[in-house]
Enzyme design. Structure first.
Site, PDB file in Angstrom:
ATOM      1  CE1 TYR A  54      -3.065  -2.859   0.336  1.00 18.16           C
ATOM      2  CE2 TYR A  54      -3.990  -2.264   1.927  1.00 18.16           C
ATOM      3  CZ  TYR A  54      -3.932  -3.535   1.257  1.00 18.16           C
ATOM      4  OH  TYR A  54      -4.670  -4.538   1.437  1.00 18.16           O
ATOM      5  CG  HIS A 136      -1.262  -9.042   0.052  1.00 20.49           C
ATOM      6  ND1 HIS A 136      -1.121  -7.655   0.947  1.00 20.49           N
ATOM      7  CD2 HIS A 136      -2.562  -8.967   0.549  1.00 20.49           C
ATOM      8  CE1 HIS A 136      -1.455  -7.154   0.131  1.00 20.49           C
ATOM      9  NE2 HIS A 136      -3.032  -7.708  -0.296  1.00 20.49           N
ATOM     10  CB  SER A 209     -14.184  -6.288  -0.141  1.00 20.55           C
ATOM     11  OG  SER A 209     -12.296  -5.109  -0.811  1.00 20.55           O
ATOM     12  N   PRO A 210     -16.011  -6.428   2.791  1.00 22.30           N
ATOM     13  CG  PRO A 210     -16.327  -5.755   5.303  1.00 22.30           C
ATOM     14  CD  PRO A 210     -15.148  -5.475   3.904  1.00 22.30           C
ATOM     15  NE  ARG A 213     -12.687  -4.902  -4.858  1.00 23.81           N
ATOM     16  CZ  ARG A 213     -11.274  -5.092  -4.407  1.00 23.81           C
ATOM     17  NH1 ARG A 213     -11.197  -3.866  -3.735  1.00 23.81           N
ATOM     18  NH2 ARG A 213     -10.740  -6.271  -4.477  1.00 23.81           N
ATOM     19  N   GLY A 214     -17.601  -1.000  -1.665  1.00 25.19           N
ATOM     20  CA  GLY A 214     -18.589   0.832  -1.463  1.00 25.19           C
ATOM     21  C   GLY A 214     -19.431  -0.325  -2.328  1.00 25.19           C
ATOM     22  CG  PHE A 216     -23.552  -3.588  -0.641  1.00 22.90           C
ATOM     23  CD1 PHE A 216     -24.793  -4.097  -1.225  1.00 22.90           C
ATOM     24  CD2 PHE A 216     -22.442  -4.785  -1.088  1.00 22.90           C
ATOM     25  CE1 PHE A 216     -25.231  -5.127  -2.511  1.00 22.90           C
ATOM     26  CE2 PHE A 216     -22.796  -5.719  -2.088  1.00 22.90           C
ATOM     27  CZ  PHE A 216     -24.206  -6.190  -2.456  1.00 22.90           C
ATOM     28  N   GLY A 219     -24.007   2.321  -3.731  1.00 28.44           N
ATOM     29  CA  GLY A 219     -24.738   2.219  -4.664  1.00 28.44           C
ATOM     30  C   GLY A 219     -24.346   2.598  -5.952  1.00 28.44           C
TER      31      GLY A 219
END
Length: 341
Positions: A54, A136, A209-210, A213-214, A216, A219
């Site tokens: 990262y 990783h 990423s539950p 990746r954004g 939910f 939208g």
């Protein structure tokens, strides 16, 4: 909560730190991110996920600047995680991915490289020991038995995106504490083999990423916020031909969230939490408001009927688009060669 069966304890939810420094657009302002991390710790979210990839390296340097009091037990999770700003209780994890050469990222599981990468991360993080150290991504050229070496610089070993057979082989050589994998309402392929394998072996599950990746959280309008350099622009599920279809999934989850008195993101995150007490999701964010929202998911209670309804809405057939584009190297569910005798 206890993560795995080797003794590591972590907060029931973690904080993914990747987006603070890489992949989701330009790095975010350092003072804001340090504030966010402190807020996370003060709220009881002490399982932080980072990696040497990262930045590269800038996320580790950022986390090293966070001031931790001796009263706090800090557990830094994989994707590279680490612990140990204070003298040490708790568990932390850290990920090793690979090396950069000619501007390209290459997965490398060679023991010499892994040792050097571990030592470099310890130095950047200003710590003496990593509690949980993940590979990783799996180097498909190197037998997993060769990569997993004990050096005394880490307490627990984890894997990320490994196949079921690789997990079994690795665990036979040295107990694996946790496997990190992408698991959300729209990424459920791991439920077929990998989740059952982890449970059979007593290995903890860390879901990255539950929130899709954004997706939910916001939208389809999420794509309007993607800045230059945000790699999500290239993911199939966010392409126009798939996004219009997936919009229906979000609307149905959103309607159900309204009935439950929560937000779509809290409902999606609660679904992951309800998968079992061996699962720790690590949603990432760069905003304190979103962090508070994610913490609120812990209060959302779902019945078996709620779970079944959510799973029918977001079945594999209902989601359009693959996790990654075909031209992106992901090393998903990687197999390694057999160790020669």
């Amino acid at each position: 909560m206890k993560l795995g069966s080797q003794g590591l304890e972590v907060s029931v939810q973690g904080l993914g730190c990747m987006g603070m420094s890489a992949f989701y657009g330009p790095p975010k302002p350092e003072p804001d991110m340090i504030n966010l991390i402190h807020h996370s710790i003060n709220s009881g979210i002490t399982f932080l996920d980072t990696s040497d990839v990262y930045g590269p390296h800038t996320n580790e340097i950022l986390l090293a600047k966070v001031s931790i009091t001796s009263q706090l037990v800090v557990t830094l999770v994989q994707w590279s995680c680490f612990e140990g700003w204070d003298e040490g209780e708790g568990g932390a994890g850290y990920k090793i991915w690979g090396r950069f050469a000619d501007g390209q990222m290459n997965v490398c599981g060679d023991p010499v490289y892994v040792r050097a990468a571990c030592e470099a991360s310890l130095k950047r993080l200003h710590i003496n020991c990593i509690d949980l150290y993940y590979q990783h991504r799996i180097d498909t050229r190197v037998p997993i038995e060769v990569t997993l070496v004990e050096e005394g610089k880490i307490k627990y070993i984890g894997l990320s995106e490994a196949s079921a057979s690789t997990i079994k082989r690795a665990h036979a050589i040295h107990p694996i504490t946790a496997v990190q994998l992408e698991w959300s309402l729209w990424s459920r392929d791991v439920e077929a083999e990998i989740i059952p394998t982890c449970r059979e072996l007593g290995i903890g599950i860390v879901a990255y990423s539950p929130l899709g990746r954004g997706f939910f959280s916001s939208g389809p309008k999420l794509v309007q916020t993607f800045s230059q350099g945000d790699f999500r622009k290239h993911l199939p599920r966010f392409q126009p031909e798939n996004l219009e279809h997936n919009k229906n999934l979000f609307e149905r989850v959103s309607n159900m969230a309204t009935q439950k008195g929560c937000t779509p993101s809290q409902l999606a995150l609660a679904w992951v939490h309800h998968q079992g007490n061996d699962v720790c999701p690590i949603p990432g964010t760069t905003k304190i408001d979103n962090l508070e929202h994610n913490i609120g998911a812990l209060s959302v209670k779902l019945t078996p009927q709620d779970m079944a309804e959510l799973e029918s809405i977001t079945s594999a057939e209902a989601v359009k688009g693959a996790r990654y584009a075909s031209n992106i190297s992901t090393w998903q569910n990687s197999e390694t060669p057999t160790l020669s005798t």
